[in-house]
Design a protein around this motif. Structure first.
Motif, PDB file in Angstrom:
ATOM      1  N   ASN A 195     -10.353  -8.092   4.990  1.00  0.00           N
ATOM      2  CA  ASN A 195     -11.097  -9.199   5.602  1.00  0.00           C
ATOM      3  C   ASN A 195     -12.319  -8.699   6.362  1.00  0.00           C
ATOM      4  O   ASN A 195     -12.597  -7.497   6.389  1.00  0.00           O
ATOM      5  CB  ASN A 195     -10.170 -10.100   6.435  1.00  0.00           C
ATOM      6  N   ALA A 196     -13.027  -9.619   6.988  1.00  0.00           N
ATOM      7  CA  ALA A 196     -14.319  -9.296   7.581  1.00  0.00           C
ATOM      8  C   ALA A 196     -14.208  -8.217   8.648  1.00  0.00           C
ATOM      9  O   ALA A 196     -15.147  -7.459   8.870  1.00  0.00           O
ATOM     10  CB  ALA A 196     -14.950 -10.555   8.149  1.00  0.00           C
ATOM     11  N   SER A 197     -13.043  -8.132   9.317  1.00  0.00           N
ATOM     12  CA  SER A 197     -12.933  -7.092  10.337  1.00  0.00           C
ATOM     13  C   SER A 197     -12.317  -5.809   9.779  1.00  0.00           C
ATOM     14  O   SER A 197     -11.920  -4.933  10.534  1.00  0.00           O
ATOM     15  CB  SER A 197     -12.149  -7.605  11.546  1.00  0.00           C
ATOM     16  N   THR A 226      -9.539  -5.359   8.130  1.00  0.00           N
ATOM     17  CA  THR A 226      -8.075  -5.275   8.031  1.00  0.00           C
ATOM     18  C   THR A 226      -7.650  -5.492   6.591  1.00  0.00           C
ATOM     19  O   THR A 226      -8.133  -6.406   5.930  1.00  0.00           O
ATOM     20  CB  THR A 226      -7.416  -6.357   8.908  1.00  0.00           C
ATOM     21  N   HIS A 235      -4.623  -6.237   3.820  1.00  0.00           N
ATOM     22  CA  HIS A 235      -3.236  -6.655   3.602  1.00  0.00           C
ATOM     23  C   HIS A 235      -3.054  -7.094   2.165  1.00  0.00           C
ATOM     24  O   HIS A 235      -4.019  -7.297   1.429  1.00  0.00           O
ATOM     25  CB  HIS A 235      -2.822  -7.748   4.581  1.00  0.00           C
TER      26      HIS A 235
HETATM   27  C1  LIG Z   1      -8.519  -9.880   9.813  1.00  0.00           C
HETATM   28  O1  LIG Z   1      -7.107  -9.808   9.816  1.00  0.00           O
HETATM   29  C2  LIG Z   1      -6.565  -9.447  11.068  1.00  0.00           C
HETATM   30  C3  LIG Z   1      -5.074  -9.288  10.879  1.00  0.00           C
HETATM   31  O2  LIG Z   1      -4.536 -10.341  10.152  1.00  0.00           O
HETATM   32  C4  LIG Z   1      -6.925 -10.516  12.076  1.00  0.00           C
HETATM   33  O3  LIG Z   1      -6.408 -10.153  13.346  1.00  0.00           O
HETATM   34  C5  LIG Z   1      -8.429 -10.650  12.146  1.00  0.00           C
HETATM   35  O4  LIG Z   1      -8.780 -11.695  13.030  1.00  0.00           O
HETATM   36  C6  LIG Z   1      -8.982 -10.932  10.789  1.00  0.00           C
HETATM   37  N1  LIG Z   1     -10.425 -10.935  10.865  1.00  0.00           N
HETATM   38  C7  LIG Z   1     -11.147 -11.921  10.391  1.00  0.00           C
HETATM   39  C8  LIG Z   1     -12.604 -11.800  10.546  1.00  0.00           C
HETATM   40  O5  LIG Z   1     -10.647 -12.905   9.832  1.00  0.00           O
END
Ligand SMILES: *[C@@H]1O[C@H](CO)[C@@H](O)[C@H](O)[C@H]1NC(C)=O
Ligand SMILES: *[C@@H]1O[C@H](CO)[C@@H](O)[C@H](O)[C@H]1NC(C)=O
Ligand SMILES: *[C@@H]1O[C@H](CO)[C@@H](O)[C@H](O)[C@H]1NC(C)=O
Length: 218
Positions: free
Chosen positions: A137-139, A141, A143
């Motif tokens: 995902n954007a940050s 992470t 999964h």
């Molecule tokens: C990415 O996934 C993590 C863990 O699920 C979550 O905490 C985070 O907010 C997510 N980031 C975005 C930008 O959605």
């Protein structure tokens, strides 16, 4: 004399119960394909061992996908004119779709996913199967996503339909290449049809006839 008729009524009842159950299950299946439940990822069933990821359920002509990380380009709503002109049976106008891309040998190839799903929250995906993905995902992470349904087909030719979908989604994309993957999140991989009412009615009629014939014999 009444026995066959009673049996018939019994079978009819079972059939009705089955039909009701079948209808309910397909409603549940529809429900599970909504956004909320799609976000309910199940990481736990994945073994650590990469070998255990199977790519085998990818159609042969889609297998190239497993070697690339695909980056998301854009999301949009399925345009009405594309729905009208191409009549893709699995998508309706205004359904959501997202476009991912990867570069192979200097050529940009696209992966289009239709119907809203967890993939829409990924900046990058790795395709591990028709319903299995690794999502970043954007940050950053990572999964695993396992979907409850999915259907994939890949085109080995340039497609006007794909070109129109790309152009509608973003002005920043080239035309389709000789490889495009089309992924439909809300279509069961087996393409299992709805509860088959017609076949069932047919069976009832046949059974009824048999019951009548047997009744007369007595
Ligand atoms: C990415 O996934 C993590 C863990 O699920 C979550 O905490 C985070 O907010 C997510 N980031 C975005 C930008 O959605
Ligand atoms: C896509 O098109 C742009 C121009 O719009 C071009 O610079 C780029 O090389 C093309 N990329 C691929 C992978 O074909
Ligand atoms: C697409 O074209 C390239 C050459 O431009 C070729 O190497 C590749 O095998 C083709 N892919 C498909 C799926 O036809």
């Amino acid at each position: 004399m009444k026995l066959p008729l009673e049996a018939y009524i019994l079978i009819l009842t079972f059939n009705c119960v089955y039909l009701a159950k079948c209808k309910r299950e397909s409603r549940i299946a529809d429900y599970y394909n909504t956004e909320e439940v799609f976000n309910d990822y199940d990481d736990s069933i994945y073994p650590e061992d990469e070998e255990d990821f199977d790519h085998i359920d990818l159609p042969e002509d889609c297998k190239i996908l497993q070697y690339y990380v695909l980056r998301r380009k854009c999301n949009d709503l399925y345009p009405e004119d594309v729905a009208e002109n191409y009549r893709d049976p699995f998508v309706s106008a205004h359904d959501q779709y997202a476009v991912f891309h990867f570069t192979d040998d200097g050529v940009e190839n696209y992966f289009l996913t239709f119907h809203h799903s967890a993939l829409f929250h990924c900046d990058e995906i790795e395709v591990r199967g028709v319903v299995n993905f690794v999502c970043t995902n954007a940050s950053g992470t990572q999964h695993h996503i396992k979907m409850r349904s999915g259907y994939m087909q890949c085109l080995s030719y340039k497609s006007d339909m794909v070109d129109e979908l790309l152009a509608a989604c973003s002005s920043d994309m080239n035309k389709s290449s000789n490889f495009t993957a089309l992924h439909y999140a809300n279509v069961l991989s087996s393409l299992r049809s709805d509860c088959n009412v017609h076949a069932m009615i047919h069976r009832w009629l046949l059974l009824g006839l048999a019951a009548l014939v047997i009744s007369f014999e007595y």
